[in-house]
Design an enzyme around this catalytic site. Structure first.
Site, PDB file in Angstrom:
ATOM      1  N   SER A   1      31.277  37.411 -56.552  1.00  0.00           N
ATOM      2  CA  SER A   1      30.691  38.355 -55.601  1.00  0.00           C
ATOM      3  C   SER A   1      30.697  39.781 -56.147  1.00  0.00           C
ATOM      4  O   SER A   1      29.702  40.517 -56.029  1.00  0.00           O
ATOM      5  CB  SER A   1      31.492  38.266 -54.294  1.00  0.00           C
ATOM      6  OG  SER A   1      31.560  39.483 -53.629  1.00  0.00           O
TER       7      SER A   1
ATOM      8  N   GLY B   1      35.806  32.910 -60.768  1.00  0.00           N
ATOM      9  CA  GLY B   1      36.511  33.024 -59.503  1.00  0.00           C
ATOM     10  C   GLY B   1      35.565  33.449 -58.397  1.00  0.00           C
ATOM     11  O   GLY B   1      34.476  33.983 -58.647  1.00  0.00           O
ATOM     12  N   CYS B   2      36.000  33.212 -57.162  1.00  0.00           N
ATOM     13  CA  CYS B   2      35.140  33.516 -56.022  1.00  0.00           C
ATOM     14  C   CYS B   2      34.929  35.022 -55.877  1.00  0.00           C
ATOM     15  O   CYS B   2      33.786  35.498 -55.802  1.00  0.00           O
ATOM     16  CB  CYS B   2      35.731  32.918 -54.752  1.00  0.00           C
ATOM     17  SG  CYS B   2      37.476  33.296 -54.471  1.00  0.00           S
ATOM     18  N   TYR B   3      36.016  35.778 -55.835  1.00  0.00           N
ATOM     19  CA  TYR B   3      35.877  37.229 -55.711  1.00  0.00           C
ATOM     20  C   TYR B   3      35.093  37.815 -56.883  1.00  0.00           C
ATOM     21  O   TYR B   3      34.195  38.641 -56.679  1.00  0.00           O
ATOM     22  CB  TYR B   3      37.253  37.896 -55.650  1.00  0.00           C
ATOM     23  CG  TYR B   3      37.991  37.757 -54.347  1.00  0.00           C
ATOM     24  CD1 TYR B   3      37.461  38.252 -53.156  1.00  0.00           C
ATOM     25  CD2 TYR B   3      39.255  37.183 -54.295  1.00  0.00           C
ATOM     26  CE1 TYR B   3      38.170  38.156 -51.950  1.00  0.00           C
ATOM     27  CE2 TYR B   3      39.968  37.082 -53.104  1.00  0.00           C
ATOM     28  CZ  TYR B   3      39.417  37.576 -51.935  1.00  0.00           C
ATOM     29  OH  TYR B   3      40.127  37.492 -50.762  1.00  0.00           O
TER      30      TYR B   3
END
Lengths: 351, 351, 351, 351
Positions: free
Chosen positions: D159, D154-156
């Site tokens: 990061s 996932g994107c979050y």
């Protein structure tokens, strides 16, 4: 295998310099070996542009602009400095035997007097005007390939000229009733300190500026007059968009005959058939600045309005890429013997 | 002390309904006593609009639209529903004796056929067309004050008509060569679910749309033809700005005589001398949409281009306020005997 | 009928000065009679702020700052100048008998040493520190009403303190584990010329700045330590949003007991029951900066996370309005005997 | 010369599909030969994405998703469809012998129960969970190179995990007091029709959402628990930025010892020394989402706050590129035997 072309960039701290740095990251046949700035000399590129961290280009150290050094190290030099400054550097570099792509306005106008009138300064290198080639490849491909000095077109003129060229070349619109309503993103206003371009002065607002005497007017008139083979005066009007990049020019013309959209569309697709970096959109589609964001494309949409007898031409480019550094790279490719599209981006960032 | 005017709002969930709610918070002589929505009935206004929390208006409960109830409770009703829906509600409310300000297009065009042609639907209440007053107070102040039914002008027409009125009324521009290049913020596209108006489809981009047959065309032509006392066909072209609110129309006209900016400016300031909600900007200043953001002002800037013989008129409004709910409130004030500017905002949010 | 309060504004060219001008347009009991600027003296307000064209305030001529003149003409003076400059003007005006609302940081910190440490400059008017009242009406209403000198709170502190006050006052969260993650619109960075706040440097991007020693830290710590009656050190961290206005502070705290959202919510609604300009949102709703845009509201949302035992407090204000000029106007109203909410906007611009 | 890898894309109409199309335009060793969409089958890619006009990819015709056809034509297939839909297609494709990079959440969580709890749906292909490799190359490079099925992160989580990994792996921060304050651009919300993601609901505003149970929480906890070798519960909180792309996570941790910025920085640069797609910024620089816009970089900035004993980690990625399709392409490169960075963009669009 071909040798890598060595390039220099004079003036790296503005948006066109920044854009050229971006483009060079992925260019496989040309390398930036010199970047100059009076204010930032001594720093590495990554220090002023953290987006270059951990990339080879980021380690390049900025130097003071020195024509002899540039000539010794570079095959081609890009000038991304203000007009007037550019003309002197260009002349010196040419004397040193380096090819020059000048992104300023200094060599775009064929006529010294016109330059001096619109730019309110003396042209001290007018002897080079006849040699400089106007770097719009769709018009001057052959001349560019043999040139030493490229006058890289202005952003607004690139969009306006490419939009008008087929209609004027084929005579389907009147040459005496042309209105260009152009809108540009804020990067076109440059990276200088100014209250007028602060975020809070631009964001969520819209305005015209520079009416009715924007300096790109004579450049547009010069080129479209050549195409139409008759002197043209245009009404050219500019606006500031709250976007980073992009120009959309809405061009109002009057058809000389009762042409259908099919007929007009055929004129345009035919004119640009072998010029793949201009995209005449399918009938019914209109350009959006995001479709060309970060690319060298010029997208053209066509609207025929039978109620008013007008042809409305919509022409979109990225002002920093096709309108400045991307086109400069196309020109540099050409004068260095590379393909026009080497290292130039064609996939816009969406969204 | 005067009694408070009781107002109703049919259709509270769109941006014009939302804007009217905003305006009513600070209106001291008019109170919103009914708000209706088919989809949100039963909720309080603050539930769908948290910005109304802890304000009296926030406690108002949304009801199903019921003409009898609206007529019983309201002195005046605003219609913020789509065209075609509005015409039936308006007719019923008028029969019940309530004054109506209709924000839709249903009663703006004097001619039934023109309506049916441009809106592609039957007009079932055409008998009211002759009674409806076009609610542009700078043109129809007296008629508005005596009216039962106000056809609140479209956003683009408000900007275009106010921009052109002095020039056409005084005959200083040709009526057969008018181009309007209009740009609007995204709230003009409404609050319906749609991919085309998602943030990521609009932000940081710019495009034209609706060319060459935007539905506001006949409304503009109707009103400016009356002003010029001759039938006018305009080239009207619309663009989508990545801003919430604001319309800037750049209007290209040809001067009928060799007038200076001073002379043209005098025509405009004279025409609007006693109409304080239109602001002819000082010579040299040009309008910006932020100068009118959230207000009922129409700001007009003038540019004379002697090279082309053109007068370029720049006209800016807030599409939701002067272009919709704010003008509706001006009209409601007038038909209810209040001053035109009661409760209407004049201080834009800057920045 | 009450007499109109006469107000002065020192420093009209920044965003807080601009915002105060906006607010005064619709204030019916207070009038701006003096506005000063060293750089723009001699011009009318409308010349530098065209949004004031055709409004009475637009005709006001900007003067050089002159304490004697200000004292002669004004009941209250707002200082919208940088810290350090403000302290001297404030002292002189007080000596002349004028009430002062200082929007700078000069009188916010009770302790001279803390000021000099964080602001890296000498405090030459420290004798006034004990008299100055911290102008957060929810905490110091009575003191404000009797004050001559108001230290108008910083934007971030307003949002943070109002968000934390109920939890700390009632002891439901630990005082030794507070993290504030604050995000502000670009107007908070001021209207000075700077590359870092150009449109193209802020738009479509997001970044932190000033970590970990933003100057608003001691102001927050001073006030929340008083509320909690124990010295508190916070982790305060700031970010720059690509919006014009608005602060959202996400505040991370640890609950001292296993409280439900219902219980926490009751603490907050009880604490702010009689303070209508703070809005504790209904359970399940979270604040958005647009809900307070252009208003003096502070909106607070509450989230209890049983997985981590944390209470997350979301606190939103408009940094220019509640965080600066709007709160200054609330304070000026109070020290001049008006109601706190006279002329302060409560209806945000939506969208 | 190596043969071109043939790739398929299931679900081309969302932003991750659009982004993958963008990336493939300039990939020289991999070609998109199948793109599918239930709603748009039969059209060419350029019809729905005019930015692909006059590019070879634009002529590709969209087909109905057909596993047999995909298996016959493709070496690797990207799944850009919602969770739950993806698991069935993935299983079928694997049975047909095709390698799969799944951009949905379906194979990211090792534990079936955790998946079913957070996603509120049955996992019908849980037998594949043990085989799926979590596609974060900085953690699982070797496993990825040998995998058939990649669970693209996932994107979050991308990061957050990359930001926390060095600190947790080396034990310099406490594992029981971690707060992640994450902010994402609007493309993270997808391309579905929704009022909440309309331009006018997002632009010029800021808000939190999904607190305190965003579905990416268990994915982050799973991976950082492995790194720290102890179960971790985090406070994970998400906000919506008015930008197209970009995630900035501000991560609050407590140092286990009194470390200086130099020491912490050394831990990070050492950890990522041979992982060039993560850029630990020089001390004093902080990441900005624009520095990674359109690229696969993860930029990490470090702040040590001795007042509070905290290490604040700032981690920025492009949510569509590193956070979705760019990372998917890195994974596809690896499982197909190409270099990880073939065709992945590293030069962000600036501005």
């Amino acid at each position: 295998m071909a040798q890598t072309i060595k390039a220099g960039l004079v003036g790296v701290t503005g948006y066109t310099g920044m854009e050229l740095a971006r483009l060079m990251v992925h260019h496989s046949s040309m390398e930036l070996v010199r970047v100059t700035s009076r204010s930032e000399a001594g720093k590495s590129l990554a220090e002023i542009y953290p987006f270059l961290n951990r990339l080879p280009l980021g380690d390049l150290v900025i130097t003071q602009p020195d024509p002899a050094d540039l000539a010794a190290e570079c095959d081609v030099v890009f000038l991304a400095v203000p007009h007037k400054t550019a003309m002197e550097i260009a002349a010196t570099l040419l004397e040193e035997g380096v090819k020059v792509v000048d992104l300023s306005a200094d060599f775009r106008l064929n006529d010294k007097d016109t330059y001096e009138q619109w730019y309110a300064t003396e042209h001290t290198r007018a002897g080079l005007l006849s040699e400089a080639v106007y770097g719009l490849p769709e018009l001057y491909l052959d001349q560019i390939m043999g040139a030493r000095l490229i006058a890289n077109p202005g952003c607004y003129p690139t969009s306006s000229i490419l939009g008008l060229a087929p209609a004027l070349a084929r005579g389907i619109v009147r040459s005496d009733d042309i209105v260009i309503d152009a809108k540009s993103g804020a990067s076109g206003a440059g990276r200088g300190k100014s209250i007028g371009t602060l975020f809070c002065e631009v964001h969520d607002s819209f305005r015209a500026y520079g009416l009715p005497t924007h300096r790109h007017t004579p450049e547009i008139e010069q080129e479209i007059s050549k195409i139409a083979n008759t002197p043209i005066t245009v009404s050219f009007n500019t606006h500031l968009l709250p976007v980073d990049r992009g120009i959309l020019s809405t061009i109002y013309t009057k058809l000389t005959a009762d042409l259908s959209l099919d007929e007009v569309h055929a004129v345009y697709t035919d004119y640009y058939a072998d010029k793949p970096l201009v995209r005449v959109m399918p009938k019914g589609q209109l350009p959006e600045t995001r479709f060309v964001r970060g690319t060298v494309f010029c997208d053209i949409g066509l609207v025929v309005d039978p109620r008013t007898g007008r042809l409305v031409i919509l022409s979109a480019i990225d002002n920093l890429c096709r309108g400045a550094s991307g086109q400069a790279l196309m020109n540099a490719n050409l004068i260095c013997g590379l393909d026009i599209d080497e290292g130039v981006p064609m996939a816009p960032m969406m969204p």
